[in-house]
Write a protein that holds these residues in place. Structure first.
Motif, PDB file in Angstrom:
ATOM      1  N   SER A 248       0.855  -1.182   0.000  1.00  0.00           N
ATOM      2  CA  SER A 248       0.000   0.000   0.000  1.00  0.00           C
ATOM      3  C   SER A 248       0.893   1.235   0.000  1.00  0.00           C
ATOM      4  O   SER A 248       1.905   1.277   0.721  1.00  0.00           O
ATOM      5  CB  SER A 248      -0.884  -0.002   1.249  1.00  0.00           C
ATOM      6  OG  SER A 248      -1.435   1.272   1.481  1.00  0.00           O
TER       7      SER A 248
ATOM      8  N   THR B  15      -7.010  -3.456   7.978  1.00  0.00           N
ATOM      9  CA  THR B  15      -7.912  -2.672   7.123  1.00  0.00           C
ATOM     10  C   THR B  15      -9.347  -3.177   7.255  1.00  0.00           C
ATOM     11  O   THR B  15      -9.596  -4.242   7.822  1.00  0.00           O
ATOM     12  CB  THR B  15      -7.474  -2.737   5.654  1.00  0.00           C
ATOM     13  OG1 THR B  15      -7.641  -4.089   5.189  1.00  0.00           O
ATOM     14  CG2 THR B  15      -6.030  -2.321   5.487  1.00  0.00           C
ATOM     15  N   THR B  16     -10.286  -2.413   6.714  1.00  0.00           N
ATOM     16  CA  THR B  16     -11.699  -2.788   6.768  1.00  0.00           C
ATOM     17  C   THR B  16     -11.909  -4.140   6.089  1.00  0.00           C
ATOM     18  O   THR B  16     -11.490  -4.331   4.947  1.00  0.00           O
ATOM     19  CB  THR B  16     -12.554  -1.729   6.042  1.00  0.00           C
ATOM     20  OG1 THR B  16     -12.239  -0.448   6.575  1.00  0.00           O
ATOM     21  CG2 THR B  16     -14.032  -2.008   6.216  1.00  0.00           C
TER      22      THR B  16
ATOM     23  N   ALA C 118      -6.371   0.829   1.584  1.00  0.00           N
ATOM     24  CA  ALA C 118      -6.890   0.304   2.854  1.00  0.00           C
ATOM     25  C   ALA C 118      -8.282   0.829   3.173  1.00  0.00           C
ATOM     26  O   ALA C 118      -9.037   0.197   3.903  1.00  0.00           O
ATOM     27  CB  ALA C 118      -5.930   0.662   3.993  1.00  0.00           C
ATOM     28  N   PHE C 119      -8.647   1.992   2.639  1.00  0.00           N
ATOM     29  CA  PHE C 119      -9.951   2.594   2.920  1.00  0.00           C
ATOM     30  C   PHE C 119     -10.978   2.322   1.819  1.00  0.00           C
ATOM     31  O   PHE C 119     -12.145   2.667   1.960  1.00  0.00           O
ATOM     32  CB  PHE C 119      -9.826   4.107   3.106  1.00  0.00           C
ATOM     33  CG  PHE C 119      -9.001   4.519   4.293  1.00  0.00           C
ATOM     34  CD1 PHE C 119      -8.991   3.748   5.452  1.00  0.00           C
ATOM     35  CD2 PHE C 119      -8.233   5.674   4.269  1.00  0.00           C
ATOM     36  CE1 PHE C 119      -8.232   4.120   6.550  1.00  0.00           C
ATOM     37  CE2 PHE C 119      -7.474   6.060   5.375  1.00  0.00           C
ATOM     38  CZ  PHE C 119      -7.475   5.282   6.519  1.00  0.00           C
TER      39      PHE C 119
ATOM     40  N   PHE D   6      -7.943   3.861  11.377  1.00  0.00           N
ATOM     41  CA  PHE D   6      -8.354   2.583  10.794  1.00  0.00           C
ATOM     42  C   PHE D   6      -9.429   1.912  11.645  1.00  0.00           C
ATOM     43  O   PHE D   6     -10.377   1.335  11.120  1.00  0.00           O
ATOM     44  CB  PHE D   6      -7.130   1.660  10.631  1.00  0.00           C
ATOM     45  CG  PHE D   6      -6.169   2.132   9.579  1.00  0.00           C
ATOM     46  CD1 PHE D   6      -6.308   1.712   8.271  1.00  0.00           C
ATOM     47  CD2 PHE D   6      -5.155   3.011   9.892  1.00  0.00           C
ATOM     48  CE1 PHE D   6      -5.440   2.154   7.287  1.00  0.00           C
ATOM     49  CE2 PHE D   6      -4.274   3.460   8.920  1.00  0.00           C
ATOM     50  CZ  PHE D   6      -4.420   3.033   7.617  1.00  0.00           C
TER      51      PHE D   6
END
Length: 608
Positions: free
Chosen positions: A333, A368-369, A507-508, A601
């Motif tokens: 990332s 991450t989500t 990550a988002f 996060f």
């Protein structure tokens, strides 16, 4: 031991209804351990299991019991996990047994996973002994629970046993019932050695230790073996059973439960549900169809300090030796550096893996989500189809012919007073109502009405953030939840990207229906604005769908008072200093790297 004197059984129940405590009483009453050695949750050897009070891995133990008839019986008990994330492990365990003890809490009654596990046991044609546990508690309502079991599951009241696993009340009689009611294993002498693997773990000296139930034939130390499903060959370098510690034996034969040390270096070769047979002259017929457990939830795991990536790589490799259901590939990332995209069976499985990595390997991690696996069919002659677990690899929207996402059937058992709030919440998420089954008796205090089983169908992605917490909070903690995967359905899915200072943060990113993007984008940028600290320059945060900005928030710059030293005088000097500061901020923004704190996060994961 003669096959007629062997009883293979497991304990199935909802979480915290007393499976592991009942196993403790069996160990105590059969003398498998001395009194001084027995501690609570004896079979839950993992520190995390004991701390959380849940069973994560299936365990097996051989108990020797002298019945009232003066015959000695070999009881093979397999303690199974109760959480829905590990239902695959439960189903393989049931395939290794002839009987099951169904434990129901006298204060809570039938819960969602009680039903799920009971139906699973019925599918495997097991002899089920219903047991009402915790009858010694002040809030116990055994009569009501007995009526519920009779009405919902159809058992006769005379077949239901009342016990207290904690005090031992009724447990000796239960052991006698196991001997009487659970059938002895049946074998076929004409079929060569076959055994079902129901669990495995890695031993640094002996390689993979496979826990197995021998269906036919005999396995001895030194036998050359083959796995029917995986196709790999191995040797039984050690054979034995659990007493409850691993105990070597010369052989284990049909009907018995034990283990073999394979010498293999990777648990992924010895999968739960596979059938092991002789390499030469063995069988080609598996005991059960071999379908490996598929990860349903994916998330990125990154070290907080980028220098710790080597440590994380080593930790994940070691952990995967004992957890064959954990899958991982390396990813990068621009904001978080090097990490891994990991696949899990569910959210609890993810939670446990992350906690074990942090606790056992002394790591600080950013997660991450979580997201599910989507199927995308691309435009063109060949209609190429691909599975996508990472939003970073979502193709350009103009090239997509069809996008599909996994759906699940959710069963929620709750007092009828909460039907309205649950219906509203789940339908707002895009779920579909299927039916309501009334269970008759309310087992909760106050005027909350009778208990009902609400069934919905929802996209899996909506369950991956705050779904469980919302269900619990909207029912004051009275609801229980179970789900099963239905398959893939078409949906109008798009990728929602988040840009921090004009840099896309994978990550988002989220995959979700187009009509939810504006609402979700606004929630995400607002959360990041609150949690990313101010820089020396303005930082824009944007939610973007297909190049179109759907939401934006700006983090204002920290401002140093550069004109504080100017006491009066010509205004042009002040303007010159302010212009100079403005130019400096512009340059800083071009080369500036925004530090996103770990808390951002965690807050993102809380957004429904």
């Amino acid at each position: 031991m003669k096959e007629n004197n062997i009883r293979n059984f497991c304990i199935i129940a909802h979480i915290d209804h007393g499976k592991s405590t009942l196993a403790d009483r069996f160990i105590q009453l059969t003398g498998a351990k001395r009194e001084s050695e027995i501690k609570e949750q004896s079979l839950d050897s993992m520190e995390l299991e004991r701390e959380r009070g849940i069973t994560i891995k299936a365990k097996a133990i051989r108990l020797s019991y002298k019945a009232q008839s003066d015959q000695t019986y070999e009881l093979n008990l397999i303690d199974t996990p109760g959480h829905v994330d590990f239902s695959y492990e439960v189903s393989r365990t049931l395939a290794a047994c002839e009987g099951a003890i169904l434990v129901v809490d006298a204060t809570q009654g039938i819960q969602a996973q009680t039903l799920a596990n009971t139906y699973l046991a019925m599918e495997h044609n097991l002899e089920i002994i219903p047991v009402i546990n915790k009858v010694d508690l002040p809030g116990a309502e055994p009569e009501r629970v007995m009526n519920e079991i009779t009405e919902v599951l159809g058992y006769n009241q005379k077949d239901i046993m009342l016990i207290s696993a904690k005090t031992g009340l009724g447990v000796p009689a239960l052991i006698e019932e196991i001997v009487k009611r659970v059938p002895a294993p049946t074998t076929n002498e004409s079929i060569p050695f076959r055994a079902l693997i129901f669990d495995s773990h890695y031993d640094s000296y002996k390689g993979v230790m496979a826990y197995l139930r021998v269906k036919d034939g005999v396995v001895k130390r030194g036998d050359k073996l083959r796995l029917i499903g995986h196709g790999s060959d191995m040797e039984a370098i050690e054979v034995g059973y659990f007493n409850p510690e691993p105990t070597q034996a010369s052989s284990i034969s049909s009907g018995e439960v034990g283990y073999i040390a394979t010498g293999l270096k990777n648990v992924s070769e010895v999968r739960v549900g596979d059938t092991v047979t002789l390499k030469i002259g063995g069988s080609n017929q598996p005991i059960t169809p071999y379908n490996p457990a598929k990860p349903m939830v994916f998330a990125g795991i990154y070290p907080t300090a980028t220098d710790d990536f080597g440590k994380l790589r080593e930790a994940i490799e070691k952990l995967s030796l004992n957890d064959a259901s954990l899958s991982y590939i390396m990813e990068q990332s621009p904001l978080l550096g090097n990490g891994y995209r990991c696949g899990f069976l569910g959210l609890l499985h993810m939670d446990i893996v992350v906690e074990r990595l942090e606790r056992e390997f002394d790591l600080s991690l950013v997660v991450t989500t979580p997201g599910s696996v989507f199927k995308v069919t691309l435009k063109g002659k060949d209609q190429q189809s691909q599975e996508i677990a990472n939003p970073a690899y979502w193709p350009d929207q103009s090239t997509i012919e069809l996008a599909e996402e996994p759906w699940v059937r959710v069963s929620i058992i709750t007092p009828s007073a909460f039907i309205g709030t649950l219906m509203e919440y789940i339908i707002n998420l895009g779920g579909a109502y299927i039916r309501t089954d009334y269970m008759g008796h309310a087992l909760v205090s106050g005027d909350l009405g009778e208990r009902v089983d609400l069934v919905f169908e929802v996209p899996l992605r909506v369950m991956l953030t705050t779904f469980y917490d919302q269900i619990k909070s909207r029912t004051r903690g009275y609801a229980s939840l179970d789900y099963e995967v239905l398959g893939y359905r078409p949906s109008n899915l798009v990728k929602l990207e988040i840009l921090v200072n004009d840099v896309a943060v994978d990550a988002f990113a989220r995959i979700l229906p187009y009509d939810k993007t504006t609402e979700a984008g606004k929630a995400l940028v607002d959360s990041l604005k609150k949690n990313i600290p101010r820089q020396l320059y303005q930082v824009p945060i944007q939610a973007v769908v297909g190049g179109k900005i759907v939401a934006r928030a700006d983090i204002s710059a920290k401002r140093k008072d550069v004109i504080a030293k100017c006491y009066g005088g010509d205004i042009t000097r002040k303007r010159k200093l302010l212009e100079k500061q403005k130019e400096g901020k512009k340059k800083m923004k071009q080369i500036g790297r925004v530090e996103v704190p770990r808390e951002a996060f965690f807050e993102i994961m809380k957004i429904d």
